[in-house]
Design a protein around this motif. Structure first.
Motif, PDB file in Angstrom:
ATOM      1  N   VAL A  79       0.827  -1.202   0.000  1.00  0.00           N
ATOM      2  CA  VAL A  79       0.000   0.000   0.000  1.00  0.00           C
ATOM      3  C   VAL A  79       0.865   1.257   0.000  1.00  0.00           C
ATOM      4  O   VAL A  79       0.517   2.272  -0.608  1.00  0.00           O
ATOM      5  CB  VAL A  79      -0.951  -0.001   1.215  1.00  0.00           C
ATOM      6  CG1 VAL A  79      -1.617   1.354   1.396  1.00  0.00           C
ATOM      7  CG2 VAL A  79      -2.006  -1.091   1.070  1.00  0.00           C
ATOM      8  N   ARG A  80       2.008   1.186   0.655  1.00  0.00           N
ATOM      9  CA  ARG A  80       2.902   2.337   0.770  1.00  0.00           C
ATOM     10  C   ARG A  80       3.977   2.354  -0.318  1.00  0.00           C
ATOM     11  O   ARG A  80       4.900   3.171  -0.267  1.00  0.00           O
ATOM     12  CB  ARG A  80       3.539   2.352   2.163  1.00  0.00           C
ATOM     13  CG  ARG A  80       2.552   2.746   3.255  1.00  0.00           C
ATOM     14  CD  ARG A  80       3.011   2.303   4.628  1.00  0.00           C
ATOM     15  NE  ARG A  80       2.120   2.794   5.678  1.00  0.00           N
ATOM     16  CZ  ARG A  80       0.926   2.289   5.945  1.00  0.00           C
ATOM     17  NH1 ARG A  80       0.460   1.274   5.216  1.00  0.00           N
ATOM     18  NH2 ARG A  80       0.167   2.793   6.909  1.00  0.00           N
ATOM     19  N   HIS A 138      10.403   1.344  -7.720  1.00  0.00           N
ATOM     20  CA  HIS A 138       8.962   1.561  -7.902  1.00  0.00           C
ATOM     21  C   HIS A 138       8.371   2.361  -6.736  1.00  0.00           C
ATOM     22  O   HIS A 138       7.239   2.123  -6.307  1.00  0.00           O
ATOM     23  CB  HIS A 138       8.225   0.221  -8.044  1.00  0.00           C
ATOM     24  CG  HIS A 138       8.815  -0.682  -9.074  1.00  0.00           C
ATOM     25  ND1 HIS A 138       8.772  -0.389 -10.421  1.00  0.00           N
ATOM     26  CD2 HIS A 138       9.492  -1.863  -8.962  1.00  0.00           C
ATOM     27  CE1 HIS A 138       9.376  -1.354 -11.100  1.00  0.00           C
ATOM     28  NE2 HIS A 138       9.834  -2.242 -10.241  1.00  0.00           N
ATOM     29  N   THR A 139       9.150   3.278  -6.228  1.00  0.00           N
ATOM     30  CA  THR A 139       8.671   4.170  -5.173  1.00  0.00           C
ATOM     31  C   THR A 139       8.288   5.502  -5.807  1.00  0.00           C
ATOM     32  O   THR A 139       8.958   5.963  -6.725  1.00  0.00           O
ATOM     33  CB  THR A 139       9.762   4.388  -4.107  1.00  0.00           C
ATOM     34  OG1 THR A 139      11.022   4.652  -4.755  1.00  0.00           O
ATOM     35  CG2 THR A 139       9.914   3.172  -3.219  1.00  0.00           C
ATOM     36  N   PRO A 140       7.211   6.125  -5.343  1.00  0.00           N
ATOM     37  CA  PRO A 140       6.733   7.361  -5.965  1.00  0.00           C
ATOM     38  C   PRO A 140       7.672   8.539  -5.704  1.00  0.00           C
ATOM     39  O   PRO A 140       8.285   8.627  -4.638  1.00  0.00           O
ATOM     40  CB  PRO A 140       5.375   7.585  -5.302  1.00  0.00           C
ATOM     41  CG  PRO A 140       5.475   6.891  -3.986  1.00  0.00           C
ATOM     42  CD  PRO A 140       6.344   5.687  -4.230  1.00  0.00           C
ATOM     43  N   ALA A 141       7.773   9.398  -6.700  1.00  0.00           N
ATOM     44  CA  ALA A 141       8.572  10.617  -6.541  1.00  0.00           C
ATOM     45  C   ALA A 141       7.698  11.689  -5.900  1.00  0.00           C
ATOM     46  O   ALA A 141       7.410  12.725  -6.496  1.00  0.00           O
ATOM     47  CB  ALA A 141       9.105  11.077  -7.891  1.00  0.00           C
ATOM     48  N   SER A 142       7.283  11.432  -4.699  1.00  0.00           N
ATOM     49  CA  SER A 142       6.350  12.315  -4.012  1.00  0.00           C
ATOM     50  C   SER A 142       7.037  13.584  -3.530  1.00  0.00           C
ATOM     51  O   SER A 142       8.224  13.592  -3.210  1.00  0.00           O
ATOM     52  CB  SER A 142       5.738  11.600  -2.793  1.00  0.00           C
ATOM     53  OG  SER A 142       5.178  10.370  -3.161  1.00  0.00           O
ATOM     54  N   ASP A 143       6.246  14.651  -3.478  1.00  0.00           N
ATOM     55  CA  ASP A 143       6.729  15.855  -2.823  1.00  0.00           C
ATOM     56  C   ASP A 143       6.709  15.603  -1.328  1.00  0.00           C
ATOM     57  O   ASP A 143       5.744  15.043  -0.794  1.00  0.00           O
ATOM     58  CB  ASP A 143       5.835  17.053  -3.151  1.00  0.00           C
ATOM     59  CG  ASP A 143       5.943  17.473  -4.613  1.00  0.00           C
ATOM     60  OD1 ASP A 143       7.022  17.282  -5.194  1.00  0.00           O
ATOM     61  OD2 ASP A 143       4.942  17.975  -5.156  1.00  0.00           O
ATOM     62  N   GLY A 215       1.486   6.483   7.022  1.00  0.00           N
ATOM     63  CA  GLY A 215       1.126   6.548   5.608  1.00  0.00           C
ATOM     64  C   GLY A 215       1.385   7.893   4.969  1.00  0.00           C
ATOM     65  O   GLY A 215       0.856   8.188   3.890  1.00  0.00           O
ATOM     66  N   VAL A 216       2.206   8.713   5.612  1.00  0.00           N
ATOM     67  CA  VAL A 216       2.544  10.013   5.041  1.00  0.00           C
ATOM     68  C   VAL A 216       3.464   9.805   3.843  1.00  0.00           C
ATOM     69  O   VAL A 216       4.455   9.065   3.924  1.00  0.00           O
ATOM     70  CB  VAL A 216       3.239  10.911   6.092  1.00  0.00           C
ATOM     71  CG1 VAL A 216       3.752  12.195   5.440  1.00  0.00           C
ATOM     72  CG2 VAL A 216       2.277  11.244   7.220  1.00  0.00           C
ATOM     73  N   SER A 217       3.154  10.445   2.727  1.00  0.00           N
ATOM     74  CA  SER A 217       3.941  10.284   1.515  1.00  0.00           C
ATOM     75  C   SER A 217       5.302  10.970   1.661  1.00  0.00           C
ATOM     76  O   SER A 217       5.406  12.061   2.221  1.00  0.00           O
ATOM     77  CB  SER A 217       3.181  10.881   0.328  1.00  0.00           C
ATOM     78  OG  SER A 217       3.928  10.777  -0.856  1.00  0.00           O
ATOM     79  N   PHE A 218       6.348  10.302   1.177  1.00  0.00           N
ATOM     80  CA  PHE A 218       7.670  10.926   1.157  1.00  0.00           C
ATOM     81  C   PHE A 218       8.457  10.372  -0.018  1.00  0.00           C
ATOM     82  O   PHE A 218       8.121   9.333  -0.579  1.00  0.00           O
ATOM     83  CB  PHE A 218       8.420  10.693   2.471  1.00  0.00           C
ATOM     84  CG  PHE A 218       8.862   9.275   2.705  1.00  0.00           C
ATOM     85  CD1 PHE A 218      10.172   8.901   2.476  1.00  0.00           C
ATOM     86  CD2 PHE A 218       7.969   8.304   3.155  1.00  0.00           C
ATOM     87  CE1 PHE A 218      10.595   7.595   2.684  1.00  0.00           C
ATOM     88  CE2 PHE A 218       8.376   6.991   3.375  1.00  0.00           C
ATOM     89  CZ  PHE A 218       9.694   6.633   3.136  1.00  0.00           C
TER      90      PHE A 218
END
Length: 233
Positions: A79-80, A138-143, A215-218
């Motif tokens: 999920v993360r 495959h980790t998101p390039a989140s702000d 679950g905070v995006s980083f």
């Protein structure tokens, strides 16, 4: 030393658009007459070898899938978007990893230099950036999202047992954090924020544990980049 830098995180430098121009310029600078050796970009880099020759390695480890499945943690990581960060650790060559760190100069962090975002390893130029790391894992390039204060995060992951992150030389004992964060911390010392001491939660680890647990995006690629480039200081 974050061991997997060359084996897992580097990709050949892209030759598209303006990147091709920069790569051509870099290749010109890496002519056999100007490169110090196949292992070292310059004499200054070679002179740093002794700094890394006897360094100990903090080896990453994949999680025990069966054990984590029993704890319902596989879905937690999926999920993360973190499952690949704990299941793709492979073999590595110590000498090449040492070469990587030795060639990792300050220029990799400075856009004004041709070596910005690139590292010379064994006669080849490799891209080294958060984007490369995120694409591989495959980790998101989140702000990055603003996190609570260190004291607030400390209180949260310990469920109020500790209200302030201890000032040096005191340590935040891993025994104080809750069961979820204990599981995450055991994994963090082997992958996300490597540490030789699993009995304490470091200042680097606490925000990462909080972000993953809540679950905070980083931006994971940025985190790895910061940890690896920290070797320069």
């Amino acid at each position: 030393m974050f061991f997997s830098a060359t084996d897992l995180l580097l990709k050949p430098y892209s030759r598209t658009g303006n990147s091709h121009i920069r790569n051509t310029q870099m290749k010109r600078n890496l002519h056999p007459d100007t490169v110090y050796s196949s292992a070292f970009y310059s004499k200054d880099v070679a002179d740093c070898w002794d700094k890394y020759a006897d360094r100990e390695f903090l080896e990453e480890h994949n999680i025990d899938l069966e054990s984590y499945e029993a704890q319902n943690m596989i879905n937690f990581f999926e999920v993360r978007n973190l499952l690949a960060t704990v299941t793709t650790v492979g073999p590595y060559c110590r000498e090449i990893v040492r070469d990587f760190y030795c060639n990792l100069t300050e220029a990799v962090k400075d856009p004004r230099y041709l070596k910005y975002g690139k590292v010379y390893v064994r006669g080849q130029i490799f891209s080294f950036s958060p984007g490369v790391i995120n694409r591989f894992l495959h980790t998101p390039a989140s702000d990055d999202v603003a996190l609570p204060s260190m004291n607030e995060m400390t209180s949260f992951i310990t469920r109020g047992q500790v209200s302030e992150f201890p000032a040096h030389p005191k340590k935040l004992q891993a025994a104080k954090i809750t069961s979820l964060y204990s599981v995450l911390q055991k994994n963090a010392v082997k992958t996300w924020t490597p540490s030789g001491n699993s009995t304490v939660v470091t200042k680097h680890q606490a925000p990462v544990l909080y972000a993953i647990g809540t679950g905070v995006s980083f931006n994971y690629g940025r985190l790895v980049g910061v940890l690896i480039k920290g070797e320069l200081s």
